[in-house]
Write a protein that holds these residues in place. Structure first.
Motif, PDB file in Angstrom:
ATOM      1  N   ARG A  55      -4.394  -2.588   3.568  1.00 36.33           N
ATOM      2  CA  ARG A  55      -3.218  -3.467   3.543  1.00 36.33           C
ATOM      3  C   ARG A  55      -2.195  -2.885   2.581  1.00 36.33           C
ATOM      4  N   PHE A  56      -0.932  -3.097   2.923  1.00 41.63           N
ATOM      5  CA  PHE A  56       0.147  -2.566   2.101  1.00 41.63           C
ATOM      6  C   PHE A  56       1.379  -3.423   2.300  1.00 41.63           C
ATOM      7  N   MET A  57       2.330  -3.231   1.420  1.00 40.83           N
ATOM      8  CA  MET A  57       3.622  -3.916   1.545  1.00 40.83           C
ATOM      9  C   MET A  57       4.709  -2.866   1.441  1.00 40.83           C
ATOM     10  N   TYR A  58       5.884  -3.252   1.861  1.00 43.20           N
ATOM     11  CA  TYR A  58       7.047  -2.394   1.704  1.00 43.20           C
ATOM     12  C   TYR A  58       8.256  -3.286   1.527  1.00 43.20           C
ATOM     13  N   LYS A  59       9.279  -2.735   0.933  1.00 42.84           N
ATOM     14  CA  LYS A  59      10.547  -3.438   0.759  1.00 42.84           C
ATOM     15  C   LYS A  59      11.636  -2.526   1.282  1.00 42.84           C
ATOM     16  N   THR A  60      12.528  -3.089   2.049  1.00 41.51           N
ATOM     17  CA  THR A  60      13.680  -2.330   2.510  1.00 41.51           C
ATOM     18  C   THR A  60      14.826  -3.299   2.733  1.00 41.51           C
ATOM     19  N   SER A  61      16.007  -2.869   2.466  1.00 38.91           N
ATOM     20  CA  SER A  61      17.177  -3.719   2.711  1.00 38.91           C
ATOM     21  C   SER A  61      17.786  -3.389   4.065  1.00 38.91           C
ATOM     22  N   LEU A  62      17.183  -2.437   4.754  1.00 37.10           N
ATOM     23  CA  LEU A  62      17.682  -2.015   6.063  1.00 37.10           C
ATOM     24  C   LEU A  62      16.875  -2.684   7.165  1.00 37.10           C
ATOM     25  N   SER A  63      17.270  -2.472   8.388  1.00 41.23           N
ATOM     26  CA  SER A  63      16.532  -3.009   9.531  1.00 41.23           C
ATOM     27  C   SER A  63      15.526  -1.992  10.051  1.00 41.23           C
ATOM     28  N   GLN A  64      15.314  -0.915   9.259  1.00 41.34           N
ATOM     29  CA  GLN A  64      14.406   0.142   9.656  1.00 41.34           C
ATOM     30  C   GLN A  64      13.443   0.463   8.517  1.00 41.34           C
ATOM     31  N   LEU A  65      12.291   0.989   8.895  1.00 42.69           N
ATOM     32  CA  LEU A  65      11.362   1.559   7.936  1.00 42.69           C
ATOM     33  C   LEU A  65      11.455   3.072   8.136  1.00 42.69           C
ATOM     34  N   CYS A  66      11.696   3.800   7.051  1.00 46.55           N
ATOM     35  CA  CYS A  66      12.008   5.229   7.176  1.00 46.55           C
ATOM     36  C   CYS A  66      11.094   6.093   6.324  1.00 46.55           C
ATOM     37  N   SER A  67      11.117   7.384   6.606  1.00 42.78           N
ATOM     38  CA  SER A  67      10.271   8.349   5.901  1.00 42.78           C
ATOM     39  C   SER A  67      10.617   8.471   4.417  1.00 42.78           C
ATOM     40  N   VAL A  68      11.741   7.949   4.005  1.00 48.07           N
ATOM     41  CA  VAL A  68      12.101   7.970   2.578  1.00 48.07           C
ATOM     42  C   VAL A  68      11.618   6.706   1.858  1.00 48.07           C
ATOM     43  N   ASP A  69      11.047   5.755   2.598  1.00 48.52           N
ATOM     44  CA  ASP A  69      10.599   4.491   2.006  1.00 48.52           C
ATOM     45  C   ASP A  69       9.230   4.632   1.355  1.00 48.52           C
ATOM     46  N   ILE A  70       8.934   3.667   0.492  1.00 47.13           N
ATOM     47  CA  ILE A  70       7.703   3.641  -0.288  1.00 47.13           C
ATOM     48  C   ILE A  70       6.867   2.436   0.147  1.00 47.13           C
ATOM     49  N   ILE A  71       5.549   2.642   0.288  1.00 42.61           N
ATOM     50  CA  ILE A  71       4.640   1.523   0.518  1.00 42.61           C
ATOM     51  C   ILE A  71       3.835   1.308  -0.760  1.00 42.61           C
ATOM     52  N   THR A  72       3.323   0.094  -0.931  1.00 38.97           N
ATOM     53  CA  THR A  72       2.469  -0.222  -2.069  1.00 38.97           C
ATOM     54  C   THR A  72       1.176  -0.824  -1.547  1.00 38.97           C
ATOM     55  N   VAL A  73       0.058  -0.232  -1.928  1.00 39.11           N
ATOM     56  CA  VAL A  73      -1.258  -0.742  -1.537  1.00 39.11           C
ATOM     57  C   VAL A  73      -1.450  -2.098  -2.189  1.00 39.11           C
ATOM     58  N   LEU A  74      -2.056  -3.029  -1.452  1.00 37.66           N
ATOM     59  CA  LEU A  74      -2.369  -4.349  -1.983  1.00 37.66           C
ATOM     60  C   LEU A  74      -3.882  -4.517  -2.070  1.00 37.66           C
ATOM     61  N   TYR A  75      -4.356  -4.910  -3.264  1.00 35.74           N
ATOM     62  CA  TYR A  75      -5.770  -5.173  -3.493  1.00 35.74           C
ATOM     63  C   TYR A  75      -6.029  -6.661  -3.314  1.00 35.74           C
ATOM     64  N   GLN A  76      -7.149  -6.991  -2.685  1.00 36.38           N
ATOM     65  CA  GLN A  76      -7.573  -8.385  -2.549  1.00 36.38           C
ATOM     66  C   GLN A  76      -8.535  -8.685  -3.684  1.00 36.38           C
ATOM     67  N   THR A  77      -8.071  -9.424  -4.691  1.00 35.65           N
ATOM     68  CA  THR A  77      -8.904  -9.773  -5.846  1.00 35.65           C
ATOM     69  C   THR A  77      -8.705 -11.246  -6.160  1.00 35.65           C
ATOM     70  N   GLY A  78      -9.068 -12.107  -5.237  1.00 33.26           N
ATOM     71  CA  GLY A  78      -8.799 -13.531  -5.403  1.00 33.26           C
ATOM     72  C   GLY A  78      -7.385 -13.864  -4.955  1.00 33.26           C
ATOM     73  N   GLY A  79      -6.505 -12.961  -5.127  1.00 34.65           N
ATOM     74  CA  GLY A  79      -5.125 -13.007  -4.659  1.00 34.65           C
ATOM     75  C   GLY A  79      -4.730 -11.566  -4.395  1.00 34.65           C
ATOM     76  N   LEU A  80      -3.523 -11.344  -3.976  1.00 31.59           N
ATOM     77  CA  LEU A  80      -3.092  -9.975  -3.712  1.00 31.59           C
ATOM     78  C   LEU A  80      -2.491  -9.366  -4.980  1.00 31.59           C
ATOM     79  N   GLN A  81      -3.014  -8.195  -5.352  1.00 29.83           N
ATOM     80  CA  GLN A  81      -2.530  -7.455  -6.515  1.00 29.83           C
ATOM     81  C   GLN A  81      -1.953  -6.128  -6.042  1.00 29.83           C
ATOM     82  N   ARG A  82      -0.872  -5.703  -6.658  1.00 28.59           N
ATOM     83  CA  ARG A  82      -0.265  -4.425  -6.301  1.00 28.59           C
ATOM     84  C   ARG A  82      -1.083  -3.265  -6.825  1.00 28.59           C
ATOM     85  N   GLY A  83      -1.196  -2.240  -5.980  1.00 28.29           N
ATOM     86  CA  GLY A  83      -1.892  -1.018  -6.359  1.00 28.29           C
ATOM     87  C   GLY A  83      -0.921   0.147  -6.361  1.00 28.29           C
TER      88      GLY A  83
END
Length: 127
Positions: free
Chosen positions: A83-111
């Motif tokens: 699982r991962f999240m991403y943030k973008t202000s555009l209507s596209q997801l692009c090769s210059v964008d960053i994803i962040t892994v999400l850990y399940q530890t009772g709630g979602l924690q950023r990795g």
């Protein structure tokens, strides 16, 4: 706006962009590249994702088209957490964008955060 309210709104917005196992539908394993890789895909066309390993994510699009994104570098825990999240202000997801892994530890924690690669169109291998 107060800082706690801003944080709550940011978290709510980020969770809308979460891709994870609950959304995933299995993409076929017998995929081969089909055409030239592209830099971006439309967010509204992404139906689900399948994390294959620490470097590979299949984006399953509306109409069952699949784009495989091979990250330039391994992203620790992506393959196990799936699982991962991403943030973008555009209507596209692009090769210059960053994803962040999400850990399940009772709630979602950023990795770890990791950069995306190009989106390679894939198709089922002919038999």
């Amino acid at each position: 706006m107060s800082a706690p309210l801003i944080r709550k709104l940011a978290l709510a917005a980020a969770l809308v962009c979460v891709a994870g196992p609950a959304l995933a539908r299995k993409a076929p394993d017998n995929l081969v590249p089909a055409g030239k890789a592209v830099d971006c895909v439309q967010l509204t066309a992404i139906r689900s994702t399948e994390v294959r390993d620490d470097r590979t994510i299949d984006f399953i699009m509306n109409g069952n088209k699949v784009y495989r994104n091979t990250l330039p570098m391994s992203c620790p825990s992506l393959g196990s957490e799936k699982r991962f999240m991403y943030k973008t202000s555009l209507s596209q997801l692009c090769s210059v964008d960053i994803i962040t892994v999400l850990y399940q530890t009772g709630g979602l924690q950023r990795g770890p955060s990791c950069g995306l690669g190009k989106f390679q169109p894939m198709e089922k291998m002919a038999k």
